[in-house]
Write a protein that holds these residues in place. Structure first.
Motif, PDB file in Angstrom:
ATOM      1  N   ASP A   1       0.849  -1.189   0.000  1.00  0.00           N
ATOM      2  CA  ASP A   1       0.000   0.000   0.000  1.00  0.00           C
ATOM      3  C   ASP A   1       0.882   1.235   0.000  1.00  0.00           C
ATOM      4  O   ASP A   1       1.572   1.525   0.973  1.00  0.00           O
ATOM      5  N   LEU A   2       0.838   1.955  -1.120  1.00  0.00           N
ATOM      6  CA  LEU A   2       1.641   3.170  -1.262  1.00  0.00           C
ATOM      7  C   LEU A   2       0.733   4.389  -1.417  1.00  0.00           C
ATOM      8  O   LEU A   2       1.161   5.439  -1.882  1.00  0.00           O
ATOM      9  N   GLY A   3      -0.536   4.220  -1.068  1.00  0.00           N
ATOM     10  CA  GLY A   3      -1.504   5.304  -1.263  1.00  0.00           C
ATOM     11  C   GLY A   3      -1.116   6.553  -0.483  1.00  0.00           C
ATOM     12  O   GLY A   3      -0.393   6.481   0.506  1.00  0.00           O
ATOM     13  N   GLU A   4      -1.586   7.715  -0.952  1.00  0.00           N
ATOM     14  CA  GLU A   4      -1.391   8.993  -0.266  1.00  0.00           C
ATOM     15  C   GLU A   4       0.076   9.290   0.026  1.00  0.00           C
ATOM     16  O   GLU A   4       0.447   9.627   1.139  1.00  0.00           O
ATOM     17  N   ASN A   5       0.916   9.111  -0.992  1.00  0.00           N
ATOM     18  CA  ASN A   5       2.304   9.523  -0.872  1.00  0.00           C
ATOM     19  C   ASN A   5       2.550  10.625  -1.894  1.00  0.00           C
ATOM     20  O   ASN A   5       1.596  11.266  -2.355  1.00  0.00           O
ATOM     21  N   ARG A   6       3.820  10.859  -2.248  1.00  0.00           N
ATOM     22  CA  ARG A   6       4.114  11.862  -3.274  1.00  0.00           C
ATOM     23  C   ARG A   6       4.841  11.214  -4.444  1.00  0.00           C
ATOM     24  O   ARG A   6       5.718  11.781  -5.056  1.00  0.00           O
ATOM     25  N   ILE A   7       4.453   9.975  -4.713  1.00  0.00           N
ATOM     26  CA  ILE A   7       5.159   9.197  -5.725  1.00  0.00           C
ATOM     27  C   ILE A   7       4.854   9.703  -7.131  1.00  0.00           C
ATOM     28  O   ILE A   7       3.695   9.869  -7.504  1.00  0.00           O
TER      29      ILE A   7
ATOM     30  N   LEU B   1       3.057 -10.050  -6.165  1.00  0.00           N
ATOM     31  CA  LEU B   1       2.207  -8.947  -5.712  1.00  0.00           C
ATOM     32  C   LEU B   1       0.768  -9.154  -6.184  1.00  0.00           C
ATOM     33  O   LEU B   1       0.521  -9.336  -7.370  1.00  0.00           O
ATOM     34  N   ARG B   2      -0.186  -9.145  -5.247  1.00  0.00           N
ATOM     35  CA  ARG B   2      -1.580  -9.337  -5.589  1.00  0.00           C
ATOM     36  C   ARG B   2      -2.409  -8.087  -5.331  1.00  0.00           C
ATOM     37  O   ARG B   2      -3.462  -7.910  -5.894  1.00  0.00           O
ATOM     38  N   ASP B   3      -1.932  -7.279  -4.415  1.00  0.00           N
ATOM     39  CA  ASP B   3      -2.730  -6.116  -4.028  1.00  0.00           C
ATOM     40  C   ASP B   3      -1.810  -4.904  -3.939  1.00  0.00           C
ATOM     41  O   ASP B   3      -1.040  -4.774  -3.007  1.00  0.00           O
ATOM     42  N   LEU B   4      -1.871  -4.078  -4.963  1.00  0.00           N
ATOM     43  CA  LEU B   4      -1.034  -2.874  -4.983  1.00  0.00           C
ATOM     44  C   LEU B   4      -1.942  -1.653  -4.958  1.00  0.00           C
ATOM     45  O   LEU B   4      -2.889  -1.563  -5.728  1.00  0.00           O
ATOM     46  N   ARG B   5      -1.665  -0.738  -4.066  1.00  0.00           N
ATOM     47  CA  ARG B   5      -2.438   0.507  -4.035  1.00  0.00           C
ATOM     48  C   ARG B   5      -1.497   1.695  -4.198  1.00  0.00           C
ATOM     49  O   ARG B   5      -0.533   1.818  -3.444  1.00  0.00           O
ATOM     50  N   VAL B   6      -1.781   2.533  -5.187  1.00  0.00           N
ATOM     51  CA  VAL B   6      -1.005   3.764  -5.352  1.00  0.00           C
ATOM     52  C   VAL B   6      -1.958   4.939  -5.539  1.00  0.00           C
ATOM     53  O   VAL B   6      -1.660   5.888  -6.244  1.00  0.00           O
ATOM     54  N   ASP B   7      -3.113   4.864  -4.918  1.00  0.00           N
ATOM     55  CA  ASP B   7      -4.084   5.947  -5.067  1.00  0.00           C
ATOM     56  C   ASP B   7      -3.544   7.228  -4.429  1.00  0.00           C
ATOM     57  O   ASP B   7      -2.701   7.198  -3.535  1.00  0.00           O
ATOM     58  N   GLN B   8      -4.041   8.343  -4.905  1.00  0.00           N
ATOM     59  CA  GLN B   8      -3.726   9.663  -4.363  1.00  0.00           C
ATOM     60  C   GLN B   8      -2.224   9.936  -4.315  1.00  0.00           C
ATOM     61  O   GLN B   8      -1.670  10.319  -3.287  1.00  0.00           O
ATOM     62  N   ASN B   9      -1.576   9.677  -5.461  1.00  0.00           N
ATOM     63  CA  ASN B   9      -0.175  10.019  -5.648  1.00  0.00           C
ATOM     64  C   ASN B   9      -0.078  10.856  -6.917  1.00  0.00           C
ATOM     65  O   ASN B   9      -0.831  10.631  -7.865  1.00  0.00           O
ATOM     66  N   PRO B  10       0.867  11.813  -6.968  1.00  0.00           N
ATOM     67  CA  PRO B  10       0.997  12.632  -8.189  1.00  0.00           C
ATOM     68  C   PRO B  10       1.786  11.899  -9.264  1.00  0.00           C
ATOM     69  O   PRO B  10       2.821  12.372  -9.724  1.00  0.00           O
ATOM     70  N   LEU B  11       1.314  10.744  -9.677  1.00  0.00           N
ATOM     71  CA  LEU B  11       2.015   9.945 -10.683  1.00  0.00           C
ATOM     72  C   LEU B  11       2.146  10.728 -11.979  1.00  0.00           C
ATOM     73  O   LEU B  11       1.283  11.530 -12.317  1.00  0.00           O
TER      74      LEU B  11
ATOM     75  N   PRO C   1     -11.584   8.256 -10.635  1.00  0.00           N
ATOM     76  CA  PRO C   1     -10.605   9.302 -10.975  1.00  0.00           C
ATOM     77  C   PRO C   1     -10.261  10.214  -9.794  1.00  0.00           C
ATOM     78  O   PRO C   1      -9.287  10.956  -9.868  1.00  0.00           O
ATOM     79  N   THR C   2     -11.024  10.163  -8.705  1.00  0.00           N
ATOM     80  CA  THR C   2     -10.650  10.987  -7.553  1.00  0.00           C
ATOM     81  C   THR C   2      -9.554  10.306  -6.735  1.00  0.00           C
ATOM     82  O   THR C   2      -8.921  10.932  -5.903  1.00  0.00           O
ATOM     83  N   LEU C   3      -9.349   9.006  -6.962  1.00  0.00           N
ATOM     84  CA  LEU C   3      -8.309   8.286  -6.226  1.00  0.00           C
ATOM     85  C   LEU C   3      -7.093   8.003  -7.099  1.00  0.00           C
ATOM     86  O   LEU C   3      -5.963   8.117  -6.661  1.00  0.00           O
ATOM     87  N   TYR C   4      -7.363   7.597  -8.326  1.00  0.00           N
ATOM     88  CA  TYR C   4      -6.265   7.233  -9.220  1.00  0.00           C
ATOM     89  C   TYR C   4      -6.206   8.230 -10.365  1.00  0.00           C
ATOM     90  O   TYR C   4      -7.123   8.302 -11.173  1.00  0.00           O
ATOM     91  N   TYR C   5      -5.125   9.012 -10.417  1.00  0.00           N
ATOM     92  CA  TYR C   5      -4.963  10.000 -11.472  1.00  0.00           C
ATOM     93  C   TYR C   5      -3.484  10.110 -11.781  1.00  0.00           C
ATOM     94  O   TYR C   5      -2.636   9.574 -11.063  1.00  0.00           O
TER      95      TYR C   5
END
Ligand SMILES: *[C@@H]1O[C@H](CO)[C@@H](O)[C@H](O)[C@H]1NC(C)=O
Ligand SMILES: *[C@@H]1O[C@H](CO)[C@@H](O)[C@H](O)[C@H]1NC(C)=O
Ligand SMILES: *[C@@H]1O[C@H](CO)[C@@H](O)[C@H](O)[C@H]1NC(C)=O
Ligand SMILES: *[C@@H]1O[C@H](CO)[C@@H](O)[C@H](O)[C@H]1NC(C)=O
Ligand SMILES: *[C@@H]1O[C@H](CO)[C@@H](O)[C@H](O)[C@H]1NC(C)=O
Ligand SMILES: *[C@@H]1O[C@H](CO)[C@@H](O)[C@H](O)[C@H]1NC(C)=O
Length: 660
Positions: A531-537, A549-559, A581-585
C-alpha cells in the motif's frame, strides 16, 4: 479444503429458464463434510435433488419466499435457509427429509409455522427461528414429533406478544429468547410486553412456567429484553442451569446470595444490569461452578475475587473500575477495557496468577508501565494496553527472562521511547499511534519471532533519519527474520526503505507518507500486499520483478502519465478502485488526468537516448561497411576490369609517317 467435485445428479434451477444442471457449478460442494453451500441471490431454486451422501444443505441469501421442493433424501441432517426473505413454510415442506436434525430458518419473515410441519422429524434436535416475525407462542405448541426433545430452540429477535394460559412450550434444553419483548419473569410467568393490535390483557401474553419443562433446561438466554424485571423466585427454579444470559435486565437484591449459595451456573452474563450489591460499587461474588462471568456496564468501581473462586474468564468492560484484587489463581483471562485504571493493576501480595494468559486494559487511564509490572502474571500471552496515556515504560517492566508474551498492543498511547525487552515468543507488536521518534538499535534483537509489526501514525518516527543516507533505526529491521506484516503508514517517511532482505515479508503498508520515488528493487520478492496510497510518488520502477504482488495501491499520488507506469499496469487493473478518478490519477505537465484510461493504452518505455546512440552507431557501422564495400568493389572492379575484361587490341604499329 473445498473440493469442487461433481456430487449432484440433477438440480433443477430456473436460470433464467428451467435448466437441469449440476448444483456444484452454482454452489460450493464440499466432499469432506458432504455439504452444499449456495449463497447467490440470483439463483432461483425450484426443486432440489441431491446425491445420497449429501448431509448438509445451506441455502443462504437466496430469494425463497417458500422452501424449494425437496426430493426424498433421508441422509440430509442439516438444512439452513437463512436470509431468504421466506414468508411461509408449507406443511409438507420437510416430509421428504425425515433425517433432519438441524433446521435453521433464521432471518426470514416467517410469522407462523403450520402445526404439523415438524411432526415427521423424529431426529430433530435444533430449531433456529431467530429474527423472524413470530408473535404467537401458541403456534409452536405441539409442533414436534411425539417424544422429541429439542437440544436448542432459538426464538431470539421475534416480536412475541401472545401466549395463552394453556400454551405449552416445546420441551427443550437450551432456550434462546433474547430480544423477544419479555417484560417480567417470576416463578409463575414469563410476561411479554403488551402490544396495541394484539391481546393486551395479562393472561394472553403470559407463558406459564409450569407449561415449560424446567427440569431439563440447561441454557437460558433472556438477554436484551431491555430492563426486564427478574424475580428471585424464577432464579430459584433455574438454579441448575449451566449457561445463563440475563444481560440488560433488573436483578433482585438476593442475586449475589443466589449465585454463591444456590446456583450451579458455569457461564453467567449480567452485563448492563440494574443490581443492588452487598458492597456498594464492588463485585465480590463468585459461584461454586462459575467459569465465566460478564459484569460489564454495571458501574462497578472495585473487583474482588478470593482464592476460593474457580473462575476462568472475567469480562468487566465499561465499568468505573480503578482497583483489582484477584486472588483466584484459576483465572485465565481478564477483560478490563474501558475502565478507570490510572495505575497498572498488580496482584495481591503473595499471589501469582499463573494461569492468566490474557489481560486487556485498553481504554483506561494508565500513564506508565512500572517496574516489575508483569511480576504477578508469569504466564501472560496477550497483553493489550492500547488507548491509554502511557508515556513511559520502565526498563524493567518486562521480566528479563521467562516471559511468553505472544501479542503486545501498546497502540494509541503517548510513548516516545521504548526500552528493549526480551520477548522470545512475541509474534505481534502494535506500537501505532504513539509519538515514537526512534527505536533502540537492540530493540529488534529481543524479538526473534516477530511476525507482525505495526508502527503507523508515529509522526516523528523518521525525524532523526531524514534521508536514506542517514543511519536509522530501520536499518535494523533485517533482524526480524520472521516478519510477515509491516505497517509504517502515516509516519513521515520520505525515502524508499531497504527491505529487500526481509524474505518472509508479505504485506507492507506505507500509506500516508512522503515517499517520492519507489524502486521495487528495494522490496522483498515475495511481497503480496503493498500500500503506497497517499504519498508523493511520481515514478515507480522495476515493479515487474514483484511477481507475487496481488494487491497494490497507489491511489492519491501525483504519478506522471508516463511509460514508467507500464510495469504496474497488471497489478493495478486488478484494483477495484482504479477506475475512480478521484483516487487514481496522473499528471502530464500540470494537467491531471484519470489514470484508468491512461493505463489501458500505456506502452513500455523505450529509452530515447540509448536509441539515439544505437542509431548513431548503427549508421556509423553501416556507413563504414558501405564505404568499405565501395572501395572493395572498386578494387575488385578494377581488378576484374584489368583481367577479365582484358581484350587484346591491336596496337597500330604502323605509325603515321612523319613527314620529314
Ligand atoms: C408473577 O407475576 C405475575 C404477573 O406479573 C403475578 O400475577 C404473580 O403474582 C407473580 N407471582 C409470583 C410468585 O411472584
Ligand atoms: C438441581 O439439581 C439438584 C441435584 O441434581 C436437585 O436436587 C435439585 O432438585 C435441582 N433443582 C431444581 C430446581 O430442579
Ligand atoms: C450464603 O453462604 C454464605 C457463606 O457460605 C453465608 O454466609 C450466607 O448467609 C448464605 N446466604 C444465604 C442467603 O443463605
Ligand atoms: C454478554 O451480553 C452482552 C450483551 O448481550 C454481549 O454483548 C456480550 O458479548 C456478552 N458477553 C459474553 C462474554 O459473551
Ligand atoms: C532498477 O533496477 C536496476 C538494477 O538494480 C537499477 O540499476 C535501476 O536504477 C532501477 N531503476 C530505477 C529507475 O531506479
Ligand atoms: C487479480 O485478482 C485475482 C482474484 O482476486 C487473482 O487471482 C489474480 O492473481 C490477481 N492478479 C494480479 C496480477 O494481481
Amino acid at each position: 479444503m473445498r473440493n469442487y467435485i461433481p456430487i449432484i445428479l440433477q438440480f433443477l434451477i430456473i436460470y433464467p429458464s428451467t435448466v437441469s444442471s449440476n448444483l456444484c457449478s452454482y454452489c460450493e460442494c464440499d466432499s469432506l463434510s458432504n455439504t452444499i453451500l449456495c449463497s447467490r441471490p440470483s439463483l432461483l431454486i425450484r426443486t432440489v435433488s441431491m446425491l445420497p451422501n449429501i448431509q448438509q444443505l445451506h441455502l443462504n441469501n437466496i430469494i425463497l419466499p417458500q422452501p424449494p421442493h425437496f426430493l426424498f433424501h433421508s441422509n440430509l441432517r442439516v438444512l439452513r435457509m437463512s436470509k431468504c426473505q421466506m414468508v411461509e413454510v408449507p406443511t409438507s415442506s420437510f416430509l421428504a427429509l425425515p433425517g433432519l436434525e438441524i433446521i435453521d430458518l433464521s432471518n426470514n419473515q416467517i410469522e407462523t409455522l403450520p402445526p404439523t410441519l415438524l411432526r415427521s422429524l423424529k431426529n430433530l434436535r435444533v430449531l433456529i427461528l431467530s429474527n423472524n416475525k413470530i408473535s404467537n407462542l401458541a403456534s409452536l405448541e405441539w409442533i414436534l414429533a411425539p417424544g422429541v426433545v429439542l437440544e436448542q430452540l432459538d426464538l431470539s429477535g421475534n416480536p412475541i406478544a401472545i401466549s395463552m394460559p394453556h400454551t405449552i412450550f416445546p420441551p427443550v434444553r437450551q432456550i434462546f429468547m433474547s430480544s423477544t419483548r419479555i417484560e417480567s419473569i417470576n416463578s409463575s410467568f414469563i410476561v411479554f410486553k403488551a402490544q396495541d393490535d394484539k391481546c393486551e390483557k395479562l393472561q394472553c401474553r403470559s407463558l406459564k412456567i409450569e407449561n415449560l419443562d424446567t427440569s431439563i433446561i440447561k441454557t437460558l438466554d433472556f438477554s436484551d429484553n431491555h430492563g426486564v424485571q427478574i424475580d428471585i423466585s424464577f432464579l430459584n427454579i433455574f438454579e441448575n442451569v449451566t449457561y445463563l444470559d440475563i444481560s440488560d435486565s433488573r436483578l433482585p437484591s438476593e442475586f449475589e446470595d443466589w449465585l454463591e449459595n444456590k446456583s450451579r451456573v458455569r457461564s453467567l452474563n449480567i452485563s448492563n444490569c440494574e443490581i443492588k450489591l452487598r458492597e456498594e460499587d464492588t463485585w465480590t461474588s463468585c459461584g461454586q461452578h462459575l467459569h465465566s462471568i460478564d459484569i460489564s456496564k454495571n458501574n462497578l468501581k472495585h473487583l474482588k475475587l478470593d482464592r476460593f473462586c474457580g473462575i476462568r474468564s472475567i469480562f468487566a468492560r465499561d465499568n468505573l473500575l480503578s482497583s483489582l484484587f484477584i486472588e483466584s489463581t484459576s483465572v485465565e483471562s481478564i477483560h478490563l477495557n474501558r475502565n478507570m485504571f490510572s495505575e497498572f493493576p498488580t496482584v495481591p501480595p503473595g499471589t501469582s496468577l499463573e494461569n492468566l494468559h490474557t489481560l486487556s486494559l485498553s481504554h483506561n487511564l494508565l500513564t506508565n508501565l512500572p517496574k516489575d509490572a508483569f511480576f504477578g502474571y508469569p504466564a501472560l500471552q496477550h497483553f493489550d494496553s492500547s488507548h491509554n496515556q502511557i508515556s513511559e515504560i520502565d526498563a524493567n517492566a518486562f521480566p528479563s527472562i521467562g516471559m511468553d508474551l505472544i501479542s503486545l498492543d501498546l497502540s494509541s498511547n503517548q510513548l516516545s521511547l521504548l526500552p528493549h525487552p526480551i520477548l522470545p515468543s512475541l509474534l505481534l507488536l502494535d506500537l501505532s499511534s504513539n509519538n515514537i521518534a526512534t527505536l533502540d538499535p537492540h530493540f529488534f534483537t529481543g524479538l526473534p519471532m516477530l511476525q507482525q509489526l505495526r508502527l503507523s501514525s508515529n509522526p516523528p518516527l523518521f525525524s532523526r533519519c531524514p534521508t536514506s543516507k542517514s543511519p536509522c533505526w530501520s536499518d535494523h529491521l533485517d533482524e526480524l527474520t520472521s516478519l510477515i506484516d509491516l505497517d509504517i503508514s502515516n509516519s513521515g517517511l520520505e525515502f524508499s526503505l531497504h527491505l529487500r532482505h526481509l524474505r518472509t515479508l508479505r504485506s507492507l503498508l506505507l500509506r500516508g507518507n512522503d515517499i517520492i520515488t519507489i524502486d521495487a528493487n528495494s522490496l522483498p520478492d515475495g511481497l503480496r500486499t503493498l500500500d503506497l496510497g497517499e504519498n508523493r510518488i511520481q515514478y515507480t520502477s522495476n515493479f515487474s520483478k514483484l511477481e507475487k504482488l496481488r494487491d497494490l495501491r497507489v491511489d492519491q499520488n501525483p504519478l506522471r502519465c508516463d511509460c514508467s507506469l507500464y510495469e504496474i499496469v497488471p497489478h493495478l487493473l486488478n484494483q477495484s478502485q482504479v477506475e475512480d478518478p478521484t483516487l487514481y490519477y496522473c499528471f502530464s505537465g500540470s494537467w491531471q488526468y484519470p489514470l484508468y484510461p491512461y493505463l489501458v493504452s500505456v506502452r513500455p518505455c523505450v529509452n530515447t537516448m540509448k536509441n539515439f546512440y544505437s542509431i548513431l552507431i548503427t549508421t556509423f557501422i553501416i556507413s563504414i561497411i558501405i564505404v568499405f564495400s565501395l572501395v572493395l568493389g572498386f578494387l575488385v572492379y578494377k581488378k576484374y576490369v584489368d583481367h577479365s575484361h582484358f581484350i587484346y587490341k591491336r596496337i597500330s604499329l604502323t605509325e603515321t609517317a612523319v613527314r620529314l
